[in-house]
Design an enzyme around this catalytic site. Structure first.
Site, PDB file in Angstrom:
ATOM      1  N   ASP A  70       0.826  -1.199   0.000  1.00 28.94           N
ATOM      2  CA  ASP A  70       0.000   0.000   0.000  1.00 28.94           C
ATOM      3  C   ASP A  70       0.864   1.254   0.000  1.00 28.94           C
ATOM      4  OD1 ASP A  70       0.729  -0.751   2.683  1.00 28.94           O
ATOM      5  OD2 ASP A  70      -0.675   0.746   3.448  1.00 28.94           O
ATOM      6  N   GLU A 135       0.071  -0.964   5.946  1.00 26.73           N
ATOM      7  CA  GLU A 135       1.146  -0.412   6.762  1.00 26.73           C
ATOM      8  C   GLU A 135       1.000   1.091   6.911  1.00 26.73           C
ATOM      9  OE1 GLU A 135       4.899   1.266   8.079  1.00 26.73           O
ATOM     10  OE2 GLU A 135       3.909   1.694   6.178  1.00 26.73           O
TER      11      GLU A 135
END
Length: 377
Positions: A70, A135
């Site tokens: 991400d 994250e």
């Protein structure tokens, strides 16, 4: 040697708009390539988060590359030189959201692993990838859940290299061999709302709490150590009042954060704060969020292997630092293995026009390759 594969992989990954918690097929692409090299592929989906656990081999030691697919939002696309999810090479720099944080690292990990397995198909131990799409977000259903799942079945990582952008001036000049712990407090001090002209009929929680807050900012919580600076206390947010200038507020809200070293525990910090607030006679409620424990890999096989790999590729000796914020390394460190972070230069992470030198990614791929060679060849 340079390897064009790492750039091709980086272009593929950056072209996928995987803003947290989206993955946009990044992990599927990586999994398919790893499966071709005899990795056992295990997707782990928790709520809105896509995670991947991929492992080659069943023997120890277990070496793991860890990272996230991400990225943070691009911000206004019109402010970029080129579209953030259309990776473009300009004057030797690869531009695009995630180029440095951390799709460039993922490309280097994958390319290095493929090269290493081709050169050493019968390597010792096992190699794994632990990837998440959460994250940059709330980090609830990502790496921490995967770690809990692995620990529940007694599967533990011995060596973990996290691909966070650790470098400052040139790739490999800084290796993060630990991170401070993070502890957040949300304090609500109760008073009695009233008219400012009649203070004897109210009780101002700002006035009541101010001496305690001032004392908290002056405390030396510890002296730090060789690897960590002293623990810091910072007030992040403070709110009170109705917005009117003639009203004594009925409640004060204060949010604060500790970044703490291995010289103190979260439990000790909590106890000391409550003791101080009680000593000031405050009527309060205090809620705590444990964001992560500190971890440190001060020496060992992984630090030695990475240091040798950087010297081999770039001819420099990295500084071992614990500065900066938190990373998913804090969750993996719970397993008791060695954890370090090595990735690209972090000067443009989360910024408009995020970019990384093409040459740096090629060097990073070689550093990862030589780390594998040092540990498992």
């Amino acid at each position: 040697m340079t390897n064009p594969t790492v750039i091709e992989l980086a272009l593929d990954l950056i072209g996928r708009p995987s803003v947290t918690p989206e993955d946009c097929g990044c992990q599927t692409m990586i999994a398919e390539r790893l499966q071709a090299h005899d990795f056992h592929i295990e997707p782990m989906i928790f709520a809105d988060t896509t995670n991947l656990w991929a492992r080659r081999g069943s023997e120890g030691p277990l070496f793991c590359f860890a990272g996230h697919t991400d990225v943070v939002p691009s911000g206004p696309e019109e402010a970029w030189h080129t579209p953030p999810f259309e990776p473009t090479i300009i004057d030797g720099y690869l531009h695009g959201r995630g180029a440095a944080d951390m799709k460039g690292s993922l490309a280097a990990m994958l390319s290095a692993t493929e090269r290493f397995i081709s050169d050493y198909p019968n390597h010792r131990g096992s190699i794994a990838f632990l990837l998440t799409s959460d994250e940059e977000g709330p980090f609830i259903n990502g790496t921490t859940k995967v770690v809990d799942t692995l620990m529940a079945r007694n599967e533990r990582i011995d060596y973990c290299l996290v691909g966070e952008p650790s470098s400052t001036q040139s790739v490999g000049d800084v290796v993060k061999n630990g991170r401070r712990g993070s502890l957040t407090g949300e304090l609500r001090v109760q008073g009695i709302q009233g008219h400012v002209a009649y203070p004897h009929l109210g009780e101002n929680p700002v006035h009541k709490a101010a001496p305690a807050l001032a004392e908290l900012t002056q405390i030396e919580w510890d002296k730090g150590n060789e690897f960590f600076p002293p623990t810091s206390f910072q007030i992040a947010n403070i709110q009170a009042g109705t917005g009117a200038s003639n009203v004594i507020p009925g409640e004060l809200y204060v949010q604060f954060n500790f970044r703490y070293s291995t010289q103190v525990t979260a439990e000790e910090l909590v106890k000391r704060v409550h003791h101080l607030l009680d000593a000031h006679g405050l009527n309060y409620q205090l809620d705590w969020t444990y964001n992560g424990q500190p971890f440190l890999t001060d020496s060992g096989s992984l630090v030695s292997a990475v240091t040798k790999a950087i010297a081999t590729v770039a001819g420099i000796e990295p500084a071992l630092l614990t500065t900066g914020g938190t990373s998913d390394g804090r969750f993996i460190a719970k397993m008791g293995g060695e954890v370090i972070e090595l990735g690209p230069v972090n000067a443009t992470i989360h910024k408009i026009n995020e970019c990384v030198k093409v040459h740096d990614l090629q060097q990073l791929e070689q550093m990862y390759y030589h780390t594998l060679k040092e540990l498992l060849a």
